[in-house]
Design an enzyme around this catalytic site. Sequence first.
Site, PDB file in Angstrom:
ATOM      1  CE  LYS A 194      31.238  51.213  62.400  1.00 14.20           C
ATOM      2  NZ  LYS A 194      31.138  52.663  62.201  1.00 14.20           N
ATOM      3  CE  LYS A 247      33.502  51.212  65.601  1.00 16.50           C
ATOM      4  NZ  LYS A 247      33.061  52.414  64.958  1.00 16.50           N
TER       5      LYS A 247
HETATM    6  C1  PBG Z   1      29.996  56.030  63.085  1.00 14.11           C
HETATM    7  C2  PBG Z   1      30.917  55.409  64.093  1.00 14.11           C
HETATM    8  C3  PBG Z   1      30.493  54.585  65.151  1.00 14.11           C
HETATM    9  C4  PBG Z   1      31.617  54.334  65.952  1.00 14.11           C
HETATM   10  C5  PBG Z   1      32.714  54.980  65.352  1.00 14.11           C
HETATM   11  N1  PBG Z   1      32.254  55.632  64.196  1.00 14.11           N
HETATM   12  C6  PBG Z   1      29.151  54.107  65.509  1.00 14.11           C
HETATM   13  C7  PBG Z   1      28.293  53.457  64.513  1.00 14.11           C
HETATM   14  O1  PBG Z   1      28.748  52.929  63.502  1.00 14.11           O
HETATM   15  O2  PBG Z   1      27.076  53.506  64.741  1.00 14.11           O
HETATM   16  C8  PBG Z   1      31.585  53.528  67.221  1.00 14.11           C
HETATM   17  C9  PBG Z   1      32.716  53.672  68.181  1.00 14.11           C
HETATM   18  C10 PBG Z   1      32.453  53.207  69.575  1.00 14.11           C
HETATM   19  O3  PBG Z   1      31.413  52.577  69.891  1.00 14.11           O
HETATM   20  O4  PBG Z   1      33.317  53.466  70.423  1.00 14.11           O
HETATM   21  N2  PBG Z   1      30.308  56.009  61.771  1.00 14.11           N
END
Ligand code: PBG
Length: 323
Positions: A194, A247
């Site tokens: 991520k 991601k």
């Molecule tokens: C938070 C989380 C995020 C997303 C999924 N879980 C945002 C972040 O890490 O700030 C983002 C998903 C998206 O942008 O569609 N733990």
Amino acid sequence: MLRRPRRNRKSEAIRSAIRETHMSPANLVSPLFLLPGQNKSEVIKSLPIASRMTLDFMLKEMEQSMEVGIDKFMIFPAIPAEHKDKVATYSYAEDNFYLEAARIIKREIPDATIISDVAMDPYSTDGHDGLVIDGEIVNDETLPILDKMAVAQAQAGFDIIGPSDMMDGRIESMRIAMDDAGYYTTSIMSYCAKYASGFYGPFRDALDSAPGFGDKKSYQMDPANKKEALIEAELDTLEGADFLMVKPALNYLDVIHVLNEEFDLPIAAYHVSGECAMLLAACDKGWLDYDVVMPETLMSIRRAGADVIMTYLAKSFGEFYNQ
Ligand code: PBG
């Protein structure tokens, strides 16, 4: 000219016979944003295909999605400020509306597969995925909090737990905590690679979960790195993850590709809010043709090597596929 690749493109019959990549609604997961209370549904301005909604609306949304073959949902809670504290106590509280919603969904729509989100940010006054002590996002002290959250979600009936926090060692810690509590059939989809991406903006608008200070670069990955994704994937595999997620998806197709080549676990890819918003905005302006670029976009993520795609376009693809 002995070789003429165009011969294999001359009719739809031939093209469809030799198509290398296939995608059906079974490959897609629809992310949904849950509000407490009832009878509310608010469109997200920066992601107009999605809404934040109360459970009554969400059950209807899920039923409509199931009719077009979308039967997997990832649910994120919008937590009111009064429930937030330093240590995310509400994330495993008895009366937590998110956990209550999971129990009701599993009772009302037993065929739906539901995936949770494990991270402190929606519940934390600091807005970070881990515990903040003296301005630092600490790792090991965060793990017991995530463990409690994961066990509470497994107990509520989530089929798959989705740790999105990027703390080190959390998969093993959660796996052991869930096994000890008897939830050894509850799966873990690890947000494995991520990245610290700017493409999460509309999601943070939807949940009001932007970090209170600083950024997430000390735990989410540097967009410049690919080898580091292999380290994360190896650790998550050893620690007991059932799926490895990359991601965002589109700007990281090379990472999806390499994880699919190197690891035997199924690969998930999250086509995130900002990636979807760009596509919708260009189509809204008439600059791109939605019916062409929507399936092409999702297909590119499949072709790169993703088995499962989380996308706000899931229901829309289901409708398109079934028409
Ligand atoms: C938070 C989380 C995020 C997303 C999924 N879980 C945002 C972040 O890490 O700030 C983002 C998903 C998206 O942008 O569609 N733990």
